[in-house]
Enzyme design. Structure first.
Site, mmCIF file in Angstrom:
data_model
loop_
_atom_site.group_PDB
_atom_site.id
_atom_site.type_symbol
_atom_site.label_atom_id
_atom_site.label_comp_id
_atom_site.label_asym_id
_atom_site.label_seq_id
_atom_site.Cartn_x
_atom_site.Cartn_y
_atom_site.Cartn_z
ATOM 1 N N SER A 125 0.758 -1.223 -0.066
ATOM 2 C CA SER A 125 -0.052 -0.098 0.094
ATOM 3 C C SER A 125 0.925 1.271 0.112
ATOM 4 O O SER A 125 0.505 2.305 -0.500
ATOM 5 C CB SER A 125 -1.124 0.072 1.161
ATOM 6 O OG SER A 125 -0.185 -0.009 2.267
ATOM 7 N N ASN A 126 2.003 1.197 0.907
ATOM 8 C CA ASN A 126 2.857 2.548 0.902
ATOM 9 C C ASN A 126 3.489 2.575 -0.967
ATOM 10 O O ASN A 126 3.709 3.675 -1.373
ATOM 11 C CB ASN A 126 4.218 2.199 1.322
ATOM 12 C CG ASN A 126 3.839 2.651 2.910
ATOM 13 O OD1 ASN A 126 3.504 3.866 3.159
ATOM 14 N ND2 ASN A 126 3.558 1.731 3.880
ATOM 15 N N LEU A 167 11.044 -7.124 4.026
ATOM 16 C CA LEU A 167 11.079 -7.787 5.479
ATOM 17 C C LEU A 167 12.396 -8.123 5.691
ATOM 18 O O LEU A 167 12.774 -8.714 6.638
ATOM 19 C CB LEU A 167 10.184 -8.721 5.783
ATOM 20 C CG LEU A 167 8.692 -8.267 5.810
ATOM 21 C CD1 LEU A 167 7.719 -9.322 6.129
ATOM 22 C CD2 LEU A 167 8.564 -7.194 7.081
ATOM 23 N N ASN A 199 13.744 3.843 4.573
ATOM 24 C CA ASN A 199 12.899 3.013 4.800
ATOM 25 C C ASN A 199 11.731 3.830 5.637
ATOM 26 O O ASN A 199 11.839 4.712 6.248
ATOM 27 C CB ASN A 199 13.401 1.794 5.935
ATOM 28 C CG ASN A 199 12.251 0.775 6.559
ATOM 29 O OD1 ASN A 199 11.544 0.286 5.639
ATOM 30 N ND2 ASN A 199 12.473 0.648 7.606
ATOM 31 N N HIS A 211 8.862 3.049 8.827
ATOM 32 C CA HIS A 211 8.634 2.136 9.832
ATOM 33 C C HIS A 211 7.525 2.532 10.678
ATOM 34 O O HIS A 211 7.223 3.836 10.868
ATOM 35 C CB HIS A 211 9.976 2.132 10.784
ATOM 36 C CG HIS A 211 9.764 1.063 12.029
ATOM 37 N ND1 HIS A 211 10.065 -0.165 11.793
ATOM 38 C CD2 HIS A 211 9.365 1.232 13.355
ATOM 39 C CE1 HIS A 211 9.862 -0.895 13.013
ATOM 40 N NE2 HIS A 211 9.337 0.242 14.063
ATOM 41 N N GLU A 240 1.222 7.059 6.829
ATOM 42 C CA GLU A 240 2.671 6.617 6.272
ATOM 43 C C GLU A 240 2.358 7.048 4.486
ATOM 44 O O GLU A 240 3.253 7.449 4.020
ATOM 45 C CB GLU A 240 2.712 5.002 6.161
ATOM 46 C CG GLU A 240 3.054 4.709 7.697
ATOM 47 C CD GLU A 240 3.173 2.986 7.484
ATOM 48 O OE1 GLU A 240 3.711 2.396 6.816
ATOM 49 O OE2 GLU A 240 2.936 2.513 8.402
HETATM 50 C C1 GRF Z 1 4.096 -0.581 6.597
HETATM 51 O O1 GRF Z 1 3.599 -0.528 7.887
HETATM 52 C C2 GRF Z 1 5.486 -0.115 6.784
HETATM 53 O O2 GRF Z 1 5.672 0.824 7.669
HETATM 54 C C3 GRF Z 1 6.206 -1.203 7.414
HETATM 55 O O3 GRF Z 1 5.777 -2.388 6.539
HETATM 56 C C4 GRF Z 1 4.220 -2.104 6.431
HETATM 57 C C5 GRF Z 1 4.136 -2.146 4.874
HETATM 58 O O4 GRF Z 1 2.805 -1.983 4.403
HETATM 59 N N1 GRF Z 1 7.616 -1.155 7.135
HETATM 60 P P1 GRF Z 1 2.472 -1.939 2.853
HETATM 61 O O5 GRF Z 1 2.836 -3.311 2.163
HETATM 62 O O6 GRF Z 1 2.948 -0.763 2.290
HETATM 63 O O7 GRF Z 1 0.982 -2.050 2.658
#
Ligand code: GRF
Length: 194
Positions: free
Chosen positions: A13-14, A90, A107, A109, A179
């Site tokens: 989603s980011n 990850l 990154n 977080h 985010e």
């Molecule tokens: C997010 O909460 C980010 O902060 C963390 O992993 C998650 C990724 O979510 N590092 P998405 O795959 O972007 O929905």
């Protein structure tokens, strides 16, 4: 046009927020590729939808961690990134990669680092820990990446309240919404400064 390469392991989603910001002209960059460590994740579908090239670099395709690191390094080299963006990736970034792109890997977080960061603090666990610690605020952090988990200098943070009736999942949703606003904005600032 500056080239962003995104690394992801999940729903993306980011990554989508980054693609949307590019499409809207709010982030002046080209997404040169998505690099994943597994097949079948949401981030890949999002990349395919947007016509962004995808490379899957899986640990299980390599004999050992050293050759996996070399595979990741050469994949990134081939994509010629100006900025490498970890968006829910990850795996630990190997020292060969952090050394090759110093000051060019960021990154996001889902907590206010330096609190609730480091090994084991990922996904819903972060929000469980924030609630268990009776914090009254949480948020997200964009930071530089070095060879230690969640360790590099903080670039920017956005805060949200932790409400008395929050569950880890409701808190996660509130943080995630921030985010999606913060990350593309910070990437634009970094690219315009570079
Ligand atoms: C997010 O909460 C980010 O902060 C963390 O992993 C998650 C990724 O979510 N590092 P998405 O795959 O972007 O929905």
């Amino acid at each position: 046009m500056k080239r962003i390469v995104v690394l992801a392991s999940g729903s993306g989603s980011n990554f989508q927020a980054i693609l949307d910001a590019i499409a809207k002209g709010e982030l002046h960059a080209e997404c040169a590729g998505l690099v994943c460590d597994r097949d079948g994740i949401g981030a890949i579908a999002r990349a395919e939808n947007a016509g962004v090239p995808v490379v899957v670099v899986k640990r299980s395709d390599y004999a050992d961690v050293e050759s996996f690191s070399e595979g990741l390094l050469s994949t990134l080299e081939s994509l010629k990134p100006d900025l490498i963006v970890l968006a829910g990736y990850l795996r630990k970034i190997p020292p060969s990669v952090t050394a090759r792109w110093p000051g060019a890997i960021v990154n996001i977080h889902p907590a206010l680092l330096p609190k609730f960061g480091g090994k084991g603090f990922y996904g819903i666990r972060v929000h469980e820990a924030v609630i268990a610690a009776n914090e009254t605020e949480s948020g997200c952090t964009v930071h530089w990446v070095d060879e230690v988990y969640d360790n590099g200098d903080v670039i920017a943070q956005a805060k949200v309240p932790v409400l008395p009736d929050d569950t880890p999942s409701s808190l996660q949703q509130r943080v995630l919404a921030q985010e999606h606003l913060l990350f593309p904005k910070v990437l634009q600032q970094l690219l315009s400064n570079s």
